[in-house]
Design a protein around this motif. Sequence first.
Motif, PDB file in Angstrom:
ATOM      1  N   GLN A 117      52.681  18.753  54.780  1.00  0.00           N
ATOM      2  CA  GLN A 117      52.065  19.158  53.230  1.00  0.00           C
ATOM      3  C   GLN A 117      51.152  19.885  53.990  1.00  0.00           C
ATOM      4  O   GLN A 117      50.369  19.574  55.529  1.00  0.00           O
ATOM      5  N   ARG A 118      51.025  21.325  53.595  1.00  0.00           N
ATOM      6  CA  ARG A 118      49.321  22.022  53.266  1.00  0.00           C
ATOM      7  C   ARG A 118      49.188  22.247  51.907  1.00  0.00           C
ATOM      8  O   ARG A 118      50.196  21.772  50.676  1.00  0.00           O
ATOM      9  N   TYR A 119      48.145  21.880  51.813  1.00  0.00           N
ATOM     10  CA  TYR A 119      47.643  22.601  50.398  1.00  0.00           C
ATOM     11  C   TYR A 119      47.181  23.513  49.762  1.00  0.00           C
ATOM     12  O   TYR A 119      46.614  24.233  51.336  1.00  0.00           O
ATOM     13  N   ALA A 120      46.715  23.518  48.368  1.00  0.00           N
ATOM     14  CA  ALA A 120      46.196  25.101  47.872  1.00  0.00           C
ATOM     15  C   ALA A 120      45.238  25.794  47.990  1.00  0.00           C
ATOM     16  O   ALA A 120      44.377  24.378  48.003  1.00  0.00           O
ATOM     17  N   PRO A 121      44.794  26.661  48.442  1.00  0.00           N
ATOM     18  CA  PRO A 121      43.179  26.626  48.993  1.00  0.00           C
ATOM     19  C   PRO A 121      42.780  26.813  47.832  1.00  0.00           C
ATOM     20  O   PRO A 121      43.323  26.466  46.512  1.00  0.00           O
ATOM     21  N   THR A 122      41.348  26.324  48.265  1.00  0.00           N
ATOM     22  CA  THR A 122      40.058  26.204  47.444  1.00  0.00           C
ATOM     23  C   THR A 122      39.487  27.226  45.720  1.00  0.00           C
ATOM     24  O   THR A 122      39.947  28.169  46.681  1.00  0.00           O
ATOM     25  N   ASP A 123      40.326  26.835  45.042  1.00  0.00           N
ATOM     26  CA  ASP A 123      40.041  28.489  43.545  1.00  0.00           C
ATOM     27  C   ASP A 123      38.875  28.205  42.492  1.00  0.00           C
ATOM     28  O   ASP A 123      38.015  27.114  42.445  1.00  0.00           O
ATOM     29  N   VAL A 124      38.153  28.814  43.360  1.00  0.00           N
ATOM     30  CA  VAL A 124      36.196  28.694  42.933  1.00  0.00           C
ATOM     31  C   VAL A 124      36.093  29.553  41.349  1.00  0.00           C
ATOM     32  O   VAL A 124      35.613  29.816  40.801  1.00  0.00           O
ATOM     33  N   GLY A 125      37.328  30.222  40.737  1.00  0.00           N
ATOM     34  CA  GLY A 125      37.436  30.393  39.626  1.00  0.00           C
ATOM     35  C   GLY A 125      37.460  32.234  39.838  1.00  0.00           C
ATOM     36  O   GLY A 125      37.273  33.143  41.132  1.00  0.00           O
ATOM     37  N   THR A 126      37.301  32.627  38.580  1.00  0.00           N
ATOM     38  CA  THR A 126      36.841  34.407  38.924  1.00  0.00           C
ATOM     39  C   THR A 126      35.958  34.971  39.429  1.00  0.00           C
ATOM     40  O   THR A 126      35.669  35.842  40.404  1.00  0.00           O
ATOM     41  N   THR A 127      34.765  34.180  38.386  1.00  0.00           N
ATOM     42  CA  THR A 127      33.677  34.330  38.336  1.00  0.00           C
ATOM     43  C   THR A 127      32.563  33.089  38.701  1.00  0.00           C
ATOM     44  O   THR A 127      31.854  32.992  37.399  1.00  0.00           O
ATOM     45  N   PRO A 128      32.764  33.040  40.151  1.00  0.00           N
ATOM     46  CA  PRO A 128      31.656  31.529  39.746  1.00  0.00           C
ATOM     47  C   PRO A 128      29.817  32.152  39.831  1.00  0.00           C
ATOM     48  O   PRO A 128      29.449  32.820  39.688  1.00  0.00           O
ATOM     49  N   ARG A 129      29.458  31.183  38.708  1.00  0.00           N
ATOM     50  CA  ARG A 129      28.005  31.445  37.733  1.00  0.00           C
ATOM     51  C   ARG A 129      26.919  31.550  38.916  1.00  0.00           C
ATOM     52  O   ARG A 129      27.428  30.265  40.207  1.00  0.00           O
ATOM     53  N   LEU A 130      26.317  32.563  38.614  1.00  0.00           N
ATOM     54  CA  LEU A 130      25.069  32.709  39.987  1.00  0.00           C
ATOM     55  C   LEU A 130      24.104  31.773  39.316  1.00  0.00           C
ATOM     56  O   LEU A 130      22.860  31.908  39.458  1.00  0.00           O
ATOM     57  N   GLY A 131      23.978  31.331  38.455  1.00  0.00           N
ATOM     58  CA  GLY A 131      22.397  30.752  36.884  1.00  0.00           C
ATOM     59  C   GLY A 131      22.745  29.645  36.551  1.00  0.00           C
ATOM     60  O   GLY A 131      23.541  30.183  35.576  1.00  0.00           O
ATOM     61  N   LEU A 132      21.651  29.563  36.404  1.00  0.00           N
ATOM     62  CA  LEU A 132      21.178  28.550  35.501  1.00  0.00           C
ATOM     63  C   LEU A 132      20.822  28.009  34.644  1.00  0.00           C
ATOM     64  O   LEU A 132      18.923  27.871  35.205  1.00  0.00           O
ATOM     65  N   ALA A 133      20.121  27.564  32.814  1.00  0.00           N
ATOM     66  CA  ALA A 133      18.568  26.937  32.770  1.00  0.00           C
ATOM     67  C   ALA A 133      18.456  25.283  32.982  1.00  0.00           C
ATOM     68  O   ALA A 133      19.157  24.716  32.416  1.00  0.00           O
ATOM     69  N   LEU A 134      17.752  25.464  33.866  1.00  0.00           N
ATOM     70  CA  LEU A 134      17.287  24.457  33.884  1.00  0.00           C
ATOM     71  C   LEU A 134      16.210  23.384  32.637  1.00  0.00           C
ATOM     72  O   LEU A 134      15.683  24.575  32.338  1.00  0.00           O
ATOM     73  N   GLY A 135      16.814  22.177  32.348  1.00  0.00           N
ATOM     74  CA  GLY A 135      16.252  22.063  30.683  1.00  0.00           C
ATOM     75  C   GLY A 135      16.632  22.656  30.007  1.00  0.00           C
ATOM     76  O   GLY A 135      17.352  21.101  28.865  1.00  0.00           O
ATOM     77  N   GLU A 136      17.137  23.451  29.844  1.00  0.00           N
ATOM     78  CA  GLU A 136      18.288  23.967  28.781  1.00  0.00           C
ATOM     79  C   GLU A 136      19.223  23.578  28.334  1.00  0.00           C
ATOM     80  O   GLU A 136      20.165  22.648  28.299  1.00  0.00           O
ATOM     81  N   GLU A 137      20.464  23.759  29.642  1.00  0.00           N
ATOM     82  CA  GLU A 137      21.254  23.732  29.891  1.00  0.00           C
ATOM     83  C   GLU A 137      21.607  22.417  31.118  1.00  0.00           C
ATOM     84  O   GLU A 137      22.584  22.288  31.169  1.00  0.00           O
ATOM     85  N   ILE A 138      20.705  22.176  31.568  1.00  0.00           N
ATOM     86  CA  ILE A 138      20.317  20.962  32.816  1.00  0.00           C
ATOM     87  C   ILE A 138      19.430  20.454  32.778  1.00  0.00           C
ATOM     88  O   ILE A 138      17.508  20.193  32.663  1.00  0.00           O
ATOM     89  N   ARG A 139      19.549  19.281  31.601  1.00  0.00           N
ATOM     90  CA  ARG A 139      18.841  17.599  31.856  1.00  0.00           C
ATOM     91  C   ARG A 139      18.330  17.096  33.114  1.00  0.00           C
ATOM     92  O   ARG A 139      16.841  16.095  33.434  1.00  0.00           O
ATOM     93  N   SER A 140      19.564  16.919  34.205  1.00  0.00           N
ATOM     94  CA  SER A 140      19.549  16.016  34.902  1.00  0.00           C
ATOM     95  C   SER A 140      19.885  16.612  36.116  1.00  0.00           C
ATOM     96  O   SER A 140      20.657  17.626  36.472  1.00  0.00           O
TER      97      SER A 140
END
Lengths: 190, 425
Positions: free
Chosen positions: B318-341
């Motif tokens: 067997q061989r497996y599908a390459p890892t798909d990271v999507g078209t535009t992986p996110r480069l930043g996130l607001a800590l506190g609002e979007e992320i609590r932990s």
Amino acid sequence: MTQQTKSAAADNGVNVTALLGAREALTATPEAARFRWRASSEWQHGTHNRASVDGFFGLGGEQKHRQSFQFDTDHPEIFASEDHGATPVEMVLVGLAGCLSAGVAAVAQNRNIQLRSVKATLEAGMDLRGILGIDANVRNGFDGIKVHYEIDADASAADIAALVAQSQKRSAVFDIVTNPTDVTVTTRKA
Amino acid sequence: MGTAGSRTVDVVVVGAGHAGLAMSHALGRCGIDHVVLERGEAAHSWRTERWDSMRLLTPNWMTRLPGCRYEGGDPDGFMHASDVAAFIAAYARLVAAPLRTHTTVTDVRAVDNGYRVTTDRGVWRCRALVLANGAFGKPVVPRLAENMPPDVDQLSSQTYRNPAQLRDGGVLIVGASATGVQLAQEIQRSGRSVTLAAGEHVRLPRVYRGRDIQWWMHASGVLDQRIEDVDGPERARRVPSPQLIGTPERATLDLNALRAQGVEVVGRLAGIRDGRAQFSGSLRNVCALADLKMDRLLDFLDEWAQRSGLDDAVGQRQRYAPTDVGTTPRLGLALGEEIRSVIWATGLRPDYAWLHVPVFGRDGTLQHDRGVVAPGLYALGLPYLRRRKSSFIHGAEDDVSELAAHLTAHLERKGRQPLAAALTA
């Protein structure tokens, strides 16, 4: 037959023995591994600027290139400029290509893979509404970079893909463009 | 500081986990006088430092120690942490280890002819010392954690227990080794949205050609590979644990599986600035590296199966599908609002804070030659100590047998007389 060509030593013009020796030496003396890269520049006229690269610091002392190198940057005529050189953003692509391809050659040498040709094309998207201040949600810089390699070498497609992946892993410019870097800019009235 | 009040023994073993107890078993068989010092009960970290759902990454049939193997009814299952603790505790009784429980080592120094081991219950002097206090004593948290906004909860793989512990809201898991991917799945399933920051990682299918991947690694000899045969041993010792989970379904838990479950995969956490997490743009390459590395391993296993005449005994290649990271992986996130932990799944290292012997490198890691640290000083159970399997439970047997032989020879060179006599001689 492929076995025979593989057993011959590959020569991509990279002195891997020296590189591996440097790695060993710099493991023992981390101070010598601290380098400082420099460039200076002088505004010419309009958007035309001329930068020079000459000396740098490393291995515990001042070093010099064999000669001083000059790089002109400007904007193209469609920006109402005189186009005396590549745009600064294109210079970033030049740096990325140079770094990744040097890495491909070094990794190939280390893996005893003979390269015959390594061609890269690079493309970066940029939405000018960022630098023109039209839309605050659009960043100034690239919204992404695409690099494509065409490589002719004595190796399987998977081994060639592994060369390019390893080169990215060890590339300084790839790191600089993919990760944040703290930038300090100071000014003095001359 | 005289030696008044100290007890003498030929060998002190620090830690009553699987490795320390296997060493105790070997020393006992050679009639070597020793004690095993344990800060809690046997298998302490398996009782107190594991999240609730944690199971071994290796199937039960692989779980064995010298003179003891799994004999339950589910050889292909994966032991829960509490079962591992029970297995190790039973082993301590089986080998009648000379345990000193609830005895915490606070200081170790080299002295003439051996080591002085200070504990919260007195001092031991010994001619040889075995560090078997575990490879995973303290979490490694990157320096950039200092910039985390104060309203974000921070946990490590040692303090995380279950999703109910977390506030409502988004969760950022930093690190995509076995721990990171397992917690990502569990927390996403609890209804919280999970972002997983992935640097370099090791991708593996749980089952390959109908057999557990660990069966392949074991049977083909990959797990027996010796550190001296490895290119770049320091790097080999730092390789993160593979993206695996032990479940009854024997499901694969790679980044593709996590994305299908709704987990957002982003690049390595590269910085925290102005309350925002910044992710590296290197995600595609670390996934390409992991895909290529997995394919090279599967190529090797296929060749081995063919050479060994096993092609008909196992399933199709067997061989497996390459890892798909999507078209535009996110480069930043607001800590506190979007992320609590934020959960740091950025690795664990052994904790030798009490070892005051000059045996550490510039980066603070223990320097050793395949487990031999200094004359009469040994380490056990560390990743790739002597073989790829060294940090596995079943990996202790071969390492212990070789290091016990080295230790015995060391004691013999010094003369087999008791320490007290050697000191007064």
